[in-house]
Design a protein around this motif. Structure first.
Motif, mmCIF file in Angstrom:
data_model
loop_
_atom_site.group_PDB
_atom_site.id
_atom_site.type_symbol
_atom_site.label_atom_id
_atom_site.label_comp_id
_atom_site.label_asym_id
_atom_site.label_seq_id
_atom_site.Cartn_x
_atom_site.Cartn_y
_atom_site.Cartn_z
ATOM 1 N N SER A 55 -8.024 6.604 7.219
ATOM 2 C CA SER A 55 -8.769 7.751 7.292
ATOM 3 C C SER A 55 -7.693 8.985 7.658
ATOM 4 N N SER A 56 -6.444 8.773 7.877
ATOM 5 C CA SER A 56 -5.574 9.920 7.982
ATOM 6 C C SER A 56 -4.783 10.128 7.049
ATOM 7 N N PRO A 57 -4.213 11.408 6.918
ATOM 8 C CA PRO A 57 -3.396 11.638 5.771
ATOM 9 C C PRO A 57 -2.115 10.795 6.036
ATOM 10 N N PRO A 58 -1.475 10.506 4.891
ATOM 11 C CA PRO A 58 -0.222 9.741 4.816
ATOM 12 C C PRO A 58 0.883 10.747 5.640
ATOM 13 N N LEU A 59 1.679 9.869 6.281
ATOM 14 C CA LEU A 59 2.903 10.380 6.973
ATOM 15 C C LEU A 59 3.801 10.693 5.931
ATOM 16 N N ALA A 60 5.066 11.592 6.291
ATOM 17 C CA ALA A 60 5.880 11.818 5.404
ATOM 18 C C ALA A 60 6.625 10.312 5.268
ATOM 19 N N GLY A 61 7.026 10.025 3.967
ATOM 20 C CA GLY A 61 7.597 8.971 3.572
ATOM 21 C C GLY A 61 6.711 8.095 3.235
ATOM 22 N N GLN A 62 5.299 8.218 3.246
ATOM 23 C CA GLN A 62 4.128 7.074 2.913
ATOM 24 C C GLN A 62 3.555 7.689 1.609
ATOM 25 N N THR A 63 2.870 6.706 1.066
ATOM 26 C CA THR A 63 2.195 7.159 -0.191
ATOM 27 C C THR A 63 1.026 6.317 -0.376
ATOM 28 N N THR A 65 -1.812 4.170 -2.321
ATOM 29 C CA THR A 65 -1.888 3.315 -3.580
ATOM 30 C C THR A 65 -3.152 2.640 -3.796
ATOM 31 N N ASP A 66 -3.471 1.910 -4.731
ATOM 32 C CA ASP A 66 -4.715 1.302 -4.954
ATOM 33 C C ASP A 66 -4.583 0.007 -4.072
ATOM 34 N N TRP A 67 -3.440 -0.300 -3.709
ATOM 35 C CA TRP A 67 -3.318 -1.633 -2.922
ATOM 36 C C TRP A 67 -3.483 -1.301 -1.233
ATOM 37 N N GLY A 68 -3.240 -0.033 -1.106
ATOM 38 C CA GLY A 68 -3.247 0.598 0.166
ATOM 39 C C GLY A 68 -1.988 1.466 0.588
ATOM 40 N N ARG A 69 -2.143 2.013 1.621
ATOM 41 C CA ARG A 69 -0.948 3.049 2.178
ATOM 42 C C ARG A 69 0.275 2.231 2.219
ATOM 43 N N GLU A 88 14.195 1.942 -10.419
ATOM 44 C CA GLU A 88 12.974 2.753 -10.363
ATOM 45 C C GLU A 88 12.414 2.794 -11.683
ATOM 46 N N ALA A 89 12.900 2.931 -12.804
ATOM 47 C CA ALA A 89 12.165 3.130 -14.038
ATOM 48 C C ALA A 89 11.324 1.860 -14.566
ATOM 49 N N ALA A 90 11.547 0.710 -13.855
ATOM 50 C CA ALA A 90 10.752 -0.237 -14.134
ATOM 51 C C ALA A 90 9.390 -0.411 -13.341
ATOM 52 N N ALA A 91 9.103 0.761 -12.312
ATOM 53 C CA ALA A 91 8.083 0.754 -11.295
ATOM 54 C C ALA A 91 6.913 1.207 -12.261
ATOM 55 N N SER A 92 5.650 0.258 -11.957
ATOM 56 C CA SER A 92 4.412 0.714 -12.537
ATOM 57 C C SER A 92 3.783 1.295 -11.470
ATOM 58 N N GLY A 93 3.705 2.292 -10.958
ATOM 59 C CA GLY A 93 3.104 2.832 -9.990
ATOM 60 C C GLY A 93 3.643 2.965 -8.745
ATOM 61 N N PRO A 94 3.395 3.813 -7.734
ATOM 62 C CA PRO A 94 4.130 3.986 -6.352
ATOM 63 C C PRO A 94 4.509 2.391 -5.669
ATOM 64 N N VAL A 95 5.741 2.282 -5.392
ATOM 65 C CA VAL A 95 6.334 1.143 -4.744
ATOM 66 C C VAL A 95 7.296 1.563 -3.712
ATOM 67 N N SER A 96 7.581 0.600 -2.785
ATOM 68 C CA SER A 96 8.254 0.893 -1.793
ATOM 69 C C SER A 96 9.899 0.735 -2.249
ATOM 70 N N SER A 97 10.105 -0.301 -3.196
ATOM 71 C CA SER A 97 11.267 -0.703 -3.776
ATOM 72 C C SER A 97 11.028 -1.135 -5.086
ATOM 73 N N MET A 163 9.199 -5.692 -7.520
ATOM 74 C CA MET A 163 8.544 -4.604 -6.844
ATOM 75 C C MET A 163 7.880 -5.003 -5.711
ATOM 76 N N ILE A 164 8.205 -4.242 -4.771
ATOM 77 C CA ILE A 164 7.835 -4.414 -3.300
ATOM 78 C C ILE A 164 6.958 -3.162 -2.793
ATOM 79 N N ARG A 165 5.874 -3.623 -2.321
ATOM 80 C CA ARG A 165 4.985 -2.635 -1.524
ATOM 81 C C ARG A 165 5.038 -3.110 -0.024
ATOM 82 N N TYR A 166 5.507 -2.285 0.652
ATOM 83 C CA TYR A 166 5.590 -2.490 2.198
ATOM 84 C C TYR A 166 4.786 -1.529 2.952
ATOM 85 N N GLY A 167 3.778 -2.225 3.397
ATOM 86 C CA GLY A 167 2.671 -1.448 3.980
ATOM 87 C C GLY A 167 3.019 -0.682 5.281
#
Length: 173
Positions: A55-63, A65-69, A88-97, A163-167
């Motif tokens: 419910s809150s806006p993302p903190l600096a350093g967060q994004t 995504t459709d998976w979650g913040r 990074e060019a291989a990323a399909s959308g926002p990822v942590s790494s 591709m890693i999404r780190y919640g």
């Protein structure tokens, strides 16, 4: 008598302000405490209350995504397959790494990452794959409440991409 009139006017004004602060459910919105530095190893506000994350806006350093913040980076020491390179060019959308590994099958990479993350106290919640394209999706949870990690591993010719999404409810990088 004028002092009594002023007090009644002030009381009426306070009542009007409180009424304006009420939500549609009729309860007064809770005050959010000011952030204070947490001692080393202590849970952050986002870890302690995953509902604030959504419910809150993302903190600096967060994004969001459709998976979650997610955090925009990984913590130091997060398992990284030996010989992998940032991709990074291989990323399909926002990822942590995102990184690539030359000449290593996706199944070998997923087994290695799963083993290392479980050694680091993450628990496997699910492993999908191999999917039609030979990819795998590994879902894990951390020891912090609401902490989730998703790792997508896909073969691309002679490369395997990770591709890693780190919640965002996981400890800050």
């Amino acid at each position: 008598m004028p002092a009594l009139l002023r007090r009644l006017s002030l009381a009426a004004l306070v009542a009007i302000i409180l009424a304006a602060c009420q939500s549609t459910t009729g309860s007064v919105a809770p005050a959010i405490p000011a952030a204070t530095p947490a001692p080393s190893g202590a849970a952050s506000l986002a870890e302690a209350s995953p509902s604030l994350e959504a419910s809150s806006p993302p903190l600096a350093g967060q994004t969001d995504t459709d998976w979650g913040r997610i955090w925009d980076s990984l913590p130091a020491g997060f398992p990284n397959y030996p010989g992998s390179t940032p991709a990074e060019a291989a990323a399909s959308g926002p990822v942590s790494s995102v990184f690539a590994i030359q000449g290593v099958p996706a199944k070998t990479v997923v087994d290695w990452i799963r083993s290392r993350l479980e050694q680091a106290t993450y628990r496997t919640g699910g492993l999908s794959g191999p999917l039609e394209d030979g990819s795998f999706v590994l879902d894990l949870t951390g020891s912090s409440p609401g902490c989730r990690v998703q790792v997508s591993i896909a073969p691309l010719g002679g490369l395997t991409t990770v591709m890693i999404r780190y919640g965002a409810a996981c400890p800050a990088p």
